[in-house]
Design an enzyme around this catalytic site. Sequence first.
Site, mmCIF file in Angstrom:
data_model
loop_
_atom_site.group_PDB
_atom_site.id
_atom_site.type_symbol
_atom_site.label_atom_id
_atom_site.label_comp_id
_atom_site.label_asym_id
_atom_site.label_seq_id
_atom_site.Cartn_x
_atom_site.Cartn_y
_atom_site.Cartn_z
ATOM 1 N N LYS A 35 0.851 -1.207 0.000
ATOM 2 C CA LYS A 35 0.000 0.000 0.000
ATOM 3 C C LYS A 35 0.881 1.251 0.000
ATOM 4 O O LYS A 35 2.093 1.154 0.242
ATOM 5 C CB LYS A 35 -0.917 -0.034 1.223
ATOM 6 C CG LYS A 35 -0.162 0.013 2.541
ATOM 7 C CD LYS A 35 -1.033 -0.411 3.703
ATOM 8 C CE LYS A 35 -0.250 -0.330 4.998
ATOM 9 N NZ LYS A 35 -0.946 -0.996 6.110
ATOM 10 N N ARG A 130 -10.231 -0.572 15.702
ATOM 11 C CA ARG A 130 -10.126 0.249 14.505
ATOM 12 C C ARG A 130 -11.102 -0.340 13.496
ATOM 13 O O ARG A 130 -12.250 0.038 13.483
ATOM 14 C CB ARG A 130 -8.669 0.293 14.025
ATOM 15 C CG ARG A 130 -8.389 1.427 13.077
ATOM 16 C CD ARG A 130 -6.925 1.496 12.675
ATOM 17 N NE ARG A 130 -6.466 0.262 11.998
ATOM 18 C CZ ARG A 130 -5.286 0.120 11.436
ATOM 19 N NH1 ARG A 130 -4.398 1.103 11.476
ATOM 20 N NH2 ARG A 130 -4.940 -1.004 10.849
ATOM 21 N N TYR A 254 16.143 29.696 8.203
ATOM 22 C CA TYR A 254 14.958 30.444 8.649
ATOM 23 C C TYR A 254 14.948 30.601 10.165
ATOM 24 O O TYR A 254 15.233 29.644 10.897
ATOM 25 C CB TYR A 254 13.681 29.704 8.238
ATOM 26 C CG TYR A 254 13.330 29.866 6.788
ATOM 27 C CD1 TYR A 254 13.062 31.118 6.242
ATOM 28 C CD2 TYR A 254 13.243 28.754 5.957
ATOM 29 C CE1 TYR A 254 12.731 31.260 4.905
ATOM 30 C CE2 TYR A 254 12.903 28.885 4.619
ATOM 31 C CZ TYR A 254 12.652 30.141 4.096
ATOM 32 O OH TYR A 254 12.312 30.268 2.789
HETATM 33 C C1 LIG Z 1 -0.152 -2.070 6.660
HETATM 34 C C2 LIG Z 1 -0.731 -3.364 7.028
HETATM 35 C C3 LIG Z 1 0.091 -4.484 7.267
HETATM 36 C C4 LIG Z 1 1.599 -4.408 7.267
HETATM 37 O O1 LIG Z 1 2.054 -3.858 8.467
HETATM 38 P P1 LIG Z 1 3.635 -3.712 8.755
HETATM 39 O O2 LIG Z 1 3.685 -3.208 10.152
HETATM 40 O O3 LIG Z 1 4.133 -2.696 7.769
HETATM 41 O O4 LIG Z 1 4.230 -5.036 8.552
HETATM 42 C C5 LIG Z 1 -0.529 -5.693 7.495
HETATM 43 N N1 LIG Z 1 -1.875 -5.797 7.530
HETATM 44 C C6 LIG Z 1 -2.684 -4.747 7.336
HETATM 45 C C7 LIG Z 1 -4.154 -4.922 7.386
HETATM 46 C C8 LIG Z 1 -2.149 -3.491 7.093
HETATM 47 O O5 LIG Z 1 -2.955 -2.445 6.902
#
Ligand SMILES: *Cc1c(COP(=O)(O)O)cnc(C)c1O
Length: 358
Positions: A35, A130, A254
């Site tokens: 993702k 969540r 800055y």
């Molecule tokens: C992002 C995600 C993962 C991977 O998590 P990592 O901590 O990057 O290994 C696995 N499962 C779901 C549902 C996620 O959203």
Amino acid sequence: MTRPARACINLRALQHNLQRVRQSAPHSRIMAIIKANAYGHGLVCAAQAMHDADGFGVASPEEGVALRESGFDRRIVLLEGIFTAEDIALAGGYRLDIVVHHISQLEMLEHARPARPVDVWLKLDTGMNRLGFEPDAVSHITDRLQGLHQVGGVRYMTHFACADDAEDATTAIQLERFTDALSPLAGERSLANSAAVLAWPDTHADWVRPGIMLYGASPLVGRRADELDLRPAMTLKTQLIAINACRAGDAVGYGGDWRCPEAMSVGVAAIGYGDGYPRHATSGMPVLVNGKRAALIGRVSMDMICIDLRGHEQPAVGDEVVLWGEGLPVDEVARGAGTISYELLCGVNQRVAHEYTS
Ligand SMILES: *Cc1c(COP(=O)(O)O)cnc(C)c1O
């Protein structure tokens, strides 16, 4: 002339890290999580490097479609499922699996007529609060899904809140809730993120879902990536574009927050928060100039940072500056900037050229 800021992606490191997942979870299939543009590494290029994965997980239907169109033939899972009814048609047309985490998604499915049945991953909320259904609801939701001819196979997943801490009791509790709720049900199961792949072997089940470890950052609190035999896949680099001879007392950048304690060389490197380098990085943050550590000084600008070049022999415009990656762990930079490697990696944006080496 092109601006020198670039993300160098080491495809071999991605392959090595994928092998680390295989070694750690030898009896599970791997859903490589790509993702957010493969955590900033480039969706399709990262996926091609990891073509040995048994499947891929993405967050948006667009990423799923792009990946399918690139020629990948195995499972692609939409981790947040569908957002609109049109997404069901996409999922059917492109053979994308969908997560179902909410009753509204089930209702959309009940009214949809996809070209072919869609495979579903039913998500349970086992304690993160969540996404997902309450464990008690799972039998009933499964029945409703299995009654639909627009649904193919049903699989089960949950996500851990605290797997990065090998001492935290939450993971075992989540595992138990998941196992108990599903005991009467058949169907493949998936729980483990990267942290659980490495620290919680009991959770590996049918499919593991590693993300961050594929990119070579540590998923575990207090453990370094190199100790875990993970290799950095992205090295974020740029060059010095100016070197200033400053006097004692001169203010840099800055706000003039940082003042030169003595006469010294100050380098200016072409990278800033407009590229995804964290503006919260403060004076003292390490960078590498020609492979040797140096410290950021003053505030991060949109396109530039300033660097203390004391102790560096004959620095020159054009010299290489590494912000993180090989020789400078992204985890160390993230800690210094009050964030996590995930945010730094996926924050590197389109303005930064991506270069791939194998
Ligand atoms: C992002 C995600 C993962 C991977 O998590 P990592 O901590 O990057 O290994 C696995 N499962 C779901 C549902 C996620 O959203």
